[in-house]
Write a protein that holds these residues in place. Structure first.
Motif, PDB file in Angstrom:
ATOM      1  N   ILE A   8       0.816  -1.199   0.085  1.00 37.31           N
ATOM      2  CA  ILE A   8       0.091   0.044   0.051  1.00 37.31           C
ATOM      3  C   ILE A   8       0.820   1.391   0.087  1.00 37.31           C
ATOM      4  CG2 ILE A   8      -1.786   1.422   1.384  1.00 37.31           C
ATOM      5  CD1 ILE A   8      -3.027  -1.332   2.325  1.00 37.31           C
ATOM      6  N   ARG A   9       2.091   1.186   0.548  1.00 37.04           N
ATOM      7  CA  ARG A   9       2.866   2.407   0.897  1.00 37.04           C
ATOM      8  C   ARG A   9       3.072   3.130  -0.281  1.00 37.04           C
ATOM      9  NH1 ARG A   9       7.462   1.030   4.411  1.00 37.04           N
ATOM     10  NH2 ARG A   9       6.083   1.074   6.149  1.00 37.04           N
ATOM     11  N   PRO A  10       3.732   2.341  -1.545  1.00 36.55           N
ATOM     12  CA  PRO A  10       3.931   3.096  -2.630  1.00 36.55           C
ATOM     13  C   PRO A  10       2.698   4.030  -3.325  1.00 36.55           C
ATOM     14  CG  PRO A  10       4.923   1.144  -2.751  1.00 36.55           C
ATOM     15  CD  PRO A  10       4.100   0.992  -1.511  1.00 36.55           C
ATOM     16  N   VAL A 128     -13.124   3.237 -13.615  1.00 35.70           N
ATOM     17  CA  VAL A 128     -11.880   2.723 -13.254  1.00 35.70           C
ATOM     18  C   VAL A 128     -11.004   2.710 -14.085  1.00 35.70           C
ATOM     19  CG1 VAL A 128     -13.239   1.034 -11.621  1.00 35.70           C
ATOM     20  CG2 VAL A 128     -12.550   0.204 -13.802  1.00 35.70           C
ATOM     21  N   ASN A 129      -9.451   2.468 -13.784  1.00 40.00           N
ATOM     22  CA  ASN A 129      -8.532   2.192 -14.809  1.00 40.00           C
ATOM     23  C   ASN A 129      -8.683   1.234 -15.913  1.00 40.00           C
ATOM     24  OD1 ASN A 129      -5.601   1.749 -16.063  1.00 40.00           O
ATOM     25  ND2 ASN A 129      -5.383   3.677 -14.816  1.00 40.00           N
ATOM     26  N   LYS A 130      -8.450   1.451 -17.009  1.00 40.87           N
ATOM     27  CA  LYS A 130      -8.626   0.434 -18.196  1.00 40.87           C
ATOM     28  C   LYS A 130      -7.846  -0.816 -17.762  1.00 40.87           C
ATOM     29  CE  LYS A 130      -9.407   2.962 -22.380  1.00 40.87           C
ATOM     30  NZ  LYS A 130      -9.104   3.531 -23.659  1.00 40.87           N
ATOM     31  N   SER A 131      -6.622  -0.700 -17.252  1.00 39.15           N
ATOM     32  CA  SER A 131      -5.977  -2.064 -16.720  1.00 39.15           C
ATOM     33  C   SER A 131      -6.872  -2.733 -15.799  1.00 39.15           C
ATOM     34  CB  SER A 131      -4.736  -1.790 -16.262  1.00 39.15           C
ATOM     35  OG  SER A 131      -4.749  -1.134 -15.134  1.00 39.15           O
ATOM     36  N   ASN A 132      -7.616  -2.193 -15.128  1.00 37.90           N
ATOM     37  CA  ASN A 132      -8.471  -3.272 -14.167  1.00 37.90           C
ATOM     38  C   ASN A 132      -9.595  -4.282 -14.676  1.00 37.90           C
ATOM     39  OD1 ASN A 132      -9.949  -3.891 -11.786  1.00 37.90           O
ATOM     40  ND2 ASN A 132      -9.972  -1.883 -10.996  1.00 37.90           N
ATOM     41  N   PRO A 133      -9.412  -5.195 -14.266  1.00 37.57           N
ATOM     42  CA  PRO A 133     -10.031  -6.413 -14.918  1.00 37.57           C
ATOM     43  C   PRO A 133     -11.730  -6.365 -14.582  1.00 37.57           C
ATOM     44  CG  PRO A 133      -8.764  -7.439 -13.196  1.00 37.57           C
ATOM     45  CD  PRO A 133      -8.293  -5.854 -13.063  1.00 37.57           C
ATOM     46  N   VAL A 134     -11.931  -5.630 -13.539  1.00 36.95           N
ATOM     47  CA  VAL A 134     -13.361  -5.379 -12.894  1.00 36.95           C
ATOM     48  C   VAL A 134     -14.100  -4.843 -14.096  1.00 36.95           C
ATOM     49  CG1 VAL A 134     -14.866  -4.473 -11.087  1.00 36.95           C
ATOM     50  CG2 VAL A 134     -12.563  -5.564 -10.276  1.00 36.95           C
ATOM     51  N   GLU A 135     -15.464  -5.288 -14.270  1.00 38.56           N
ATOM     52  CA  GLU A 135     -16.163  -4.787 -15.231  1.00 38.56           C
ATOM     53  C   GLU A 135     -17.475  -4.344 -14.665  1.00 38.56           C
ATOM     54  OE1 GLU A 135     -15.568  -4.107 -18.255  1.00 38.56           O
ATOM     55  OE2 GLU A 135     -13.690  -5.191 -18.477  1.00 38.56           O
ATOM     56  N   GLY A 158     -11.390  -8.284  -8.518  1.00 38.07           N
ATOM     57  CA  GLY A 158     -10.363  -7.877  -9.149  1.00 38.07           C
ATOM     58  C   GLY A 158      -8.801  -8.510  -8.575  1.00 38.07           C
ATOM     59  N   GLU A 159      -7.961  -7.748  -9.034  1.00 36.41           N
ATOM     60  CA  GLU A 159      -6.598  -8.304  -8.524  1.00 36.41           C
ATOM     61  C   GLU A 159      -6.092  -7.794  -6.910  1.00 36.41           C
ATOM     62  OE1 GLU A 159      -3.895  -6.333 -11.302  1.00 36.41           O
ATOM     63  OE2 GLU A 159      -4.268  -7.786 -12.979  1.00 36.41           O
ATOM     64  N   ASP A 160      -5.180  -8.527  -6.256  1.00 43.38           N
ATOM     65  CA  ASP A 160      -4.905  -8.098  -4.661  1.00 43.38           C
ATOM     66  C   ASP A 160      -3.924  -6.850  -4.883  1.00 43.38           C
ATOM     67  OD1 ASP A 160      -4.365  -8.055  -2.303  1.00 43.38           O
ATOM     68  OD2 ASP A 160      -2.876  -9.733  -2.248  1.00 43.38           O
ATOM     69  N   LYS A 161      -4.882  -5.607  -4.966  1.00 43.26           N
ATOM     70  CA  LYS A 161      -4.133  -4.287  -4.943  1.00 43.26           C
ATOM     71  C   LYS A 161      -5.042  -3.415  -4.275  1.00 43.26           C
ATOM     72  CE  LYS A 161      -2.277  -4.680  -9.739  1.00 43.26           C
ATOM     73  NZ  LYS A 161      -2.092  -3.886 -11.127  1.00 43.26           N
ATOM     74  N   PRO A 162      -4.335  -2.415  -3.582  1.00 44.47           N
ATOM     75  CA  PRO A 162      -5.324  -1.336  -2.670  1.00 44.47           C
ATOM     76  C   PRO A 162      -6.186  -0.367  -3.808  1.00 44.47           C
ATOM     77  CG  PRO A 162      -3.020  -0.948  -2.861  1.00 44.47           C
ATOM     78  CD  PRO A 162      -2.911  -2.193  -3.426  1.00 44.47           C
ATOM     79  N   ILE A 163      -7.267  -0.028  -3.230  1.00 47.58           N
ATOM     80  CA  ILE A 163      -8.025   0.841  -3.691  1.00 47.58           C
ATOM     81  C   ILE A 163      -7.597   2.307  -3.559  1.00 47.58           C
ATOM     82  CG2 ILE A 163     -10.473   1.675  -4.338  1.00 47.58           C
ATOM     83  CD1 ILE A 163     -11.427  -1.193  -3.486  1.00 47.58           C
ATOM     84  N   VAL A 164      -7.597   3.180  -4.800  1.00 47.17           N
ATOM     85  CA  VAL A 164      -7.495   4.550  -4.383  1.00 47.17           C
ATOM     86  C   VAL A 164      -8.795   5.241  -4.901  1.00 47.17           C
ATOM     87  CG1 VAL A 164      -6.112   6.521  -5.336  1.00 47.17           C
ATOM     88  CG2 VAL A 164      -4.962   4.310  -5.014  1.00 47.17           C
ATOM     89  N   VAL A 165      -9.330   5.850  -3.956  1.00 48.12           N
ATOM     90  CA  VAL A 165     -10.532   6.521  -4.039  1.00 48.12           C
ATOM     91  C   VAL A 165     -10.272   8.043  -4.572  1.00 48.12           C
ATOM     92  CG1 VAL A 165     -12.728   7.599  -3.292  1.00 48.12           C
ATOM     93  CG2 VAL A 165     -11.970   5.121  -2.667  1.00 48.12           C
ATOM     94  N   VAL A 166     -10.912   8.593  -5.606  1.00 43.86           N
ATOM     95  CA  VAL A 166     -10.717  10.039  -6.198  1.00 43.86           C
ATOM     96  C   VAL A 166     -12.137  10.399  -6.091  1.00 43.86           C
ATOM     97  CG1 VAL A 166     -10.000  11.406  -8.225  1.00 43.86           C
ATOM     98  CG2 VAL A 166      -9.005   9.230  -7.684  1.00 43.86           C
ATOM     99  N   LEU A 167     -12.106  11.647  -5.590  1.00 48.46           N
ATOM    100  CA  LEU A 167     -13.520  12.209  -5.399  1.00 48.46           C
ATOM    101  C   LEU A 167     -13.311  13.811  -5.549  1.00 48.46           C
ATOM    102  CD1 LEU A 167     -16.304  11.906  -4.228  1.00 48.46           C
ATOM    103  CD2 LEU A 167     -15.694  12.718  -1.865  1.00 48.46           C
ATOM    104  N   ARG A 168     -14.459  14.241  -6.335  1.00 47.12           N
ATOM    105  CA  ARG A 168     -14.466  15.820  -6.388  1.00 47.12           C
ATOM    106  C   ARG A 168     -15.504  16.217  -5.499  1.00 47.12           C
ATOM    107  NH1 ARG A 168     -17.971  18.907 -10.740  1.00 47.12           N
ATOM    108  NH2 ARG A 168     -17.604  21.063 -10.177  1.00 47.12           N
ATOM    109  N   PRO A 169     -15.492  16.563  -4.420  1.00 47.48           N
ATOM    110  CA  PRO A 169     -16.567  16.705  -3.304  1.00 47.48           C
ATOM    111  C   PRO A 169     -16.869  18.075  -3.411  1.00 47.48           C
ATOM    112  CG  PRO A 169     -14.251  17.245  -2.379  1.00 47.48           C
ATOM    113  CD  PRO A 169     -14.035  16.908  -3.762  1.00 47.48           C
ATOM    114  N   HIS A 170     -17.642  18.493  -4.527  1.00 46.41           N
ATOM    115  CA  HIS A 170     -18.223  19.694  -4.852  1.00 46.41           C
ATOM    116  C   HIS A 170     -19.692  19.964  -4.066  1.00 46.41           C
ATOM    117  CE1 HIS A 170     -21.250  18.384  -7.973  1.00 46.41           C
ATOM    118  NE2 HIS A 170     -20.534  17.599  -8.159  1.00 46.41           N
ATOM    119  N   ALA A 209      -3.330   2.602 -11.460  1.00 39.59           N
ATOM    120  CA  ALA A 209      -4.055   1.506 -11.926  1.00 39.59           C
ATOM    121  C   ALA A 209      -5.240   1.065 -10.804  1.00 39.59           C
ATOM    122  CB  ALA A 209      -3.158   0.444 -12.215  1.00 39.59           C
ATOM    123  N   GLU A 210      -4.968   1.377  -9.687  1.00 34.72           N
ATOM    124  CA  GLU A 210      -5.840   1.027  -8.463  1.00 34.72           C
ATOM    125  C   GLU A 210      -6.744   2.243  -8.327  1.00 34.72           C
ATOM    126  OE1 GLU A 210      -2.713   1.988  -8.173  1.00 34.72           O
ATOM    127  OE2 GLU A 210      -1.590   0.151  -7.834  1.00 34.72           O
ATOM    128  N   GLY A 211      -7.142   3.054  -9.104  1.00 36.63           N
ATOM    129  CA  GLY A 211      -8.179   4.136  -8.991  1.00 36.63           C
ATOM    130  C   GLY A 211      -9.612   3.883  -9.430  1.00 36.63           C
TER     131      GLY A 211
END
Length: 291
Positions: A8-10, A128-135, A158-170, A209-211
């Motif tokens: 997760i750190r990187p 999600v990112n195009k590389s993410n296998p989740v549909e 999906g893959e064993d990767k941490p999720i990065v949540v991106v939000l526009r809190p308008h 890729a985790e976004g």
């Protein structure tokens, strides 16, 4: 546990880096020319530029006016507040109107002297990112991701990767929009990446890729954006699914005006609301017209 932290750190360091860049980046809105009595100016949410830019040539021919739109530069964060501000500049010899993607409360309308002209219901796309296998992600798991209860893509197939949540809190004090995903800002995941515009949502989900993030359906995707739209509980963000109430993540698009408006501006708004041309644009972006 140590493996999880190392993994997760990187990602968190990258999120922190982009958050610092986002905070330090100077925002400048395109300069506007001096008022012109023949010009009608509109500004606000990105959808306004997308929709009205397609209708503008016919409207200008019909009314003999110049329609100047600001909104394409949504990377600068021009949103509902900019739309309301622009609407309030309306006056003799300087006609203006604005665009919002949130319903305005009766109290705000009365206090600000505004009139809301409903246009359409718009789906919020889950990106999600195009590389993410989740549909496809179940609706409640989408909400759990944004709340921070699900933090790894393997929990939704999906893959064993941490999720990065991106939000526009308008517009946190207005109903609708991202509140159809999670109803209050303090209920969202705390270690998320906040951005100022939909363009930045797309950019950051492309970067990671985790976004995961959400934007309105009127977004015009470019070939260099590394994102894709996922279904929720098997439902695509279509007008049919919006009409039926099955697709749950939506926002309301409206034009706003302030005080008395001219016959030309009133006619333009009515044409935008009811014309066949608007309905054709609505089909293109899977909107549900409100008139």
């Amino acid at each position: 546990m140590t493996v999880t932290i190392k993994r997760i750190r990187p990602v968190l360091i990258s999120v922190f880096f982009f958050a610092i860049l986002n905070a330090l980046s100077p925002l400048s809105v395109a300069a506007e020319d001096p008022p012109d009595a023949k010009t009608i100016t509109g500004a606000g949410e990105h959808f306004s530029w997308v929709i009205l830019d397609e209708l503008k040539p016919d409207l200008e021919r019909k009314y003999g006016r110049i329609i100047k739109l600001f909104g394409k530069e949504s990377m600068l964060g021009a949103g509902c507040g900019k739309g309301i501000k622009k609407a309030k500049e309306n006056g003799p010899g300087h006609e203006t109107f604005g665009f919002v993607c949130c319903p305005l409360s009766p109290e705000e309308v009365q206090k600000e002297g505004l009139t809301a002209h409903p246009l359409a219901q718009e789906a919020l796309l889950i990106l999600v990112n195009k590389s993410n296998p989740v549909e496809d992600i179940p609706i409640e798991k989408v909400r759990a991701i944004f709340r921070g209860e699900i933090t790894n893509w393997k929990e939704v197939g999906g893959e064993d990767k941490p999720i990065v949540v991106v939000l526009r809190p308008h517009c946190p004090d207005r109903p609708g929009h991202w509140k159809t995903i999670v109803p209050a800002l303090d209920q969202f995941r705390k270690d998320r990446l906040d951005v100022k515009s939909e363009a930045e949502v797309v950019q950051r989900v492309s970067d990671f890729a985790e976004g995961v993030g959400n934007i309105g359906a009127t977004w015009i995707f470019s070939s260099d954006e590394k994102v894709k739209v996922v279904k929720v509980s098997g439902l695509a963000p279509t007008a049919e699914n919006l009409k039926s109430g099955k697709y749950p993540f939506t926002q309301e698009l409206s034009i706003v005006t302030h005080g008395e408006i001219s016959g030309d501006l009133a006619g333009i708004i009515k044409d935008v609301q009811t014309s066949k041309a608007f309905k054709e644009v609505g089909k293109k972006y899977e909107l549900v017209p409100r008139n």
